[in-house]
Design a protein around this motif. Structure first.
Motif: not given
Length: 518
Positions: A135-164
């Motif tokens: 499952a981990s390997a599938i996750g890595v391979v899919m992320a390298f194929i689809i490249k989800p991070g190569e987009v402009t993302v607006t940061k959502l400030a409302s969730f900042d306080e929940e970050v561990p």
């Protein structure tokens, strides 16, 4: 010379050979003469799968109710009212988790021989480890194929306080070990241990402090229950009374589960409806994080619909999709509640009644699986780690990719079977490869959706694990039976041949020869 007795002839003469033949005037011939009508067949199928049909209907109706109510401007209080029947389902399921996990594991560990227990546990852990790595390997391979991070993302400030909070990898694994050995069993039912760093004036720096945080320490309860069950078996006759108590407690709990199951379709319907009504600004969320959501869901679909069924089919040669249909109610509950621990009671009921898994196996393996087997979480964490790396334009080398795989597989064990449990362990992976944990706020924005498919995959992996163990147990018991049968057959043949070597016959033969000589 006495003739060798044929075992088949003995069987025929005793009338045993006719046992396998259908009775001439019996029920079998009566069934053959009266074929089932279409209406009767449909009625039988509907009755057998009524709960599954109601669950599917509940999900579909829930989606339509949610979409319909979204157009009405509801207040926060009214949205809570919409989701209230769903909240009741989660409360009912959570209420039953502790008695179910503790009693099923104690009775399971006490009823299985320690050697067999070790063997079963070993096979289960191997299956869980291999599938989580895949499952981990599938996750890595899919992320390298689809490249989800190569987009402009607006940061959502409302969730900042929940970050561990920032935590070292070693401290996270020490927390895991601390939780395996709870200092108080009662508090383990609703609290787990976590290390937090605080500034100390006396030490003149940041010092780690062990703090109790809300959330069931299921790992500690699982370990205690297994060890306690083994200890009861060691006691012998003295432990029998307590084993019977836990068995009875377990059976009574399963009766409660069967009642809760019939409320599940209604609860799931309102859970889905309430979640759809709650969603804010869906368009912009999917526009910026759509590729990430798609990447996670495609990864989960590949693992859940191809990899796990493929492993099951290769080993057992049985149809894996029939097995999946049998656990559909539990999978729908997992989607609705997004908690693998809350789905555990229904999953036990489904695998036992629909898929023929014995109580000893399901009640021993499924609670362990709900704690340590997190295929969905491992896949999502790998996608999320690569997504955040791409977002920050950090190229990942081979060593970092291997680090993601190993850390995701190891930390998914510590991901508690609660909603958003995987997000907390994602911080460990990001720390391991030196990425900022502040970007977890983006993951939290869509975690309510991704976490549902994660949970479905987690519980599906547990069920297939139980099915495979049942197959191994059946196979080994069949080998033992075959060995016993061959021993019986051998003894029968020896006894049939015995008169030939009998000393009486030999003596008689000698006297005959003497008479002839005379």
């Amino acid at each position: 010379m006495a003739e060798k007795i044929n075992m088949e002839e003995v069987k025929t003469s005793n009338g045993e050979a006719h046992f396998d033949e259908p009775l001439v005037n019996g029920l079998n011939s009566h069934r053959k003469t009266e074929p089932e009508t279409l209406a009767q067949r449909v009625k039988r199928i509907v009755r057998a799968n009524l709960l599954v049909i109601l669950t599917v209907a509940g999900v579909i109706i829930g989606v339509f109710i949610g979409l319909g109510v979204r157009n009405v401007a509801l207040t926060r209080t009214q949205i809570i009212y919409v989701g209230f029947p769903g909240e009741l389902l989660i409360r009912l399921l959570k209420m039953i988790i502790i008695p179910l996990v503790v009693c099923s594991l104690v009775s399971g560990a006490a009823s299985i021989d320690p050697k067999a227990l070790g063997k079963l546990g070993g096979w289960a852990m191997l299956f869980f480890l291999v599938t989580t790595l895949i499952a981990s390997a599938i996750g890595v391979v899919m992320a390298f194929i689809i490249k989800p991070g190569e987009v402009t993302v607006t940061k959502l400030a409302s969730f900042d306080e929940e970050v561990p909070a920032h935590k070292e990898i070693i401290d996270s694994f020490l927390d895991l070990i601390r939780n395996i050995f709870p200092s108080n069993l009662v508090s383990a039912a609703f609290q787990s241990v976590s290390i937090e760093f605080m500034f100390s004036h006396s030490h003149g720096g940041v010092v780690p402090f062990g703090t109790d945080q809300d959330g069931m320490n299921i790992l500690g309860l699982v370990v205690f229950a297994i060890v306690f069950g083994v200890a009861l078996r060691k006691l012998g006759e003295e432990g029998e009374i307590l084993i019977k108590f836990f068995n009875s407690f377990n059976e009574a709990t399963m009766v409660l589960v069967s009642w809760i199951m019939w409320y599940a379709p209604l609860g799931i319907m309102f859970l889905v409806a309430g979640k759809i009504v709650e969603m804010e600004d869906v368009g912009s969320l999917f526009a910026s994080l759509g590729k990430y959501i798609a990447c996670c869901m495609i990864g989960h679909a590949i693992h859940g619909l191809l990899v796990l069924p493929g492993i099951y089919f290769i080993i057992t040669r049985k149809n894996p999709y029939t097995f999946l249909w049998g656990i559909f109610t539990a999978l729908a509950t997992a989607f609705g509640t997004s908690s693998s621990s809350a789905t555990l009671p229904l999953m036990m009921k489904c695998v036992e009644e629909k898929n023929g898994v014995s109580k000893q196996i399901s009640r021993f393996i499924l609670p362990i699986g709900a704690t340590v087997n997190m295929d969905g979480a491992a896949c999502f964490q790998c996608v999320a780690a690569v997504f955040i790396a791409q977002l920050n334009q950090v190229p990942l080398n081979f060593i970092q990719v291997i680090t993601i795989l190993v850390t995701a597989t190891a930390s998914s064990v510590g991901a508690a079977g609660i909603p958003a449990g995987g997000v907390l362990t994602l911080a460990i992976i990001l720390e391991a490869i030196g990425l900022p944990t502040s970007d977890i706020s983006l993951i939290l924005a869509v975690d309510w959706l991704v976490d549902r498919t994660c949970t479905v995959l987690n519980v599906e992996g547990d069920a297939f694990g139980a099915g495979l163990l049942q197959f191994f147990v059946d196979k080994s018991s069949k080998h033992v039976e075959d060995a016993e049968l061959s021993d019986i057959r051998l003894d029968g043949e020896m006894s049939a041949a015995a008169p030939e070597q009998s000393p009486l016959i030999e003596k008689r033969g000698l006297s005959d020869k003497t008479d002839t000589a005379m």
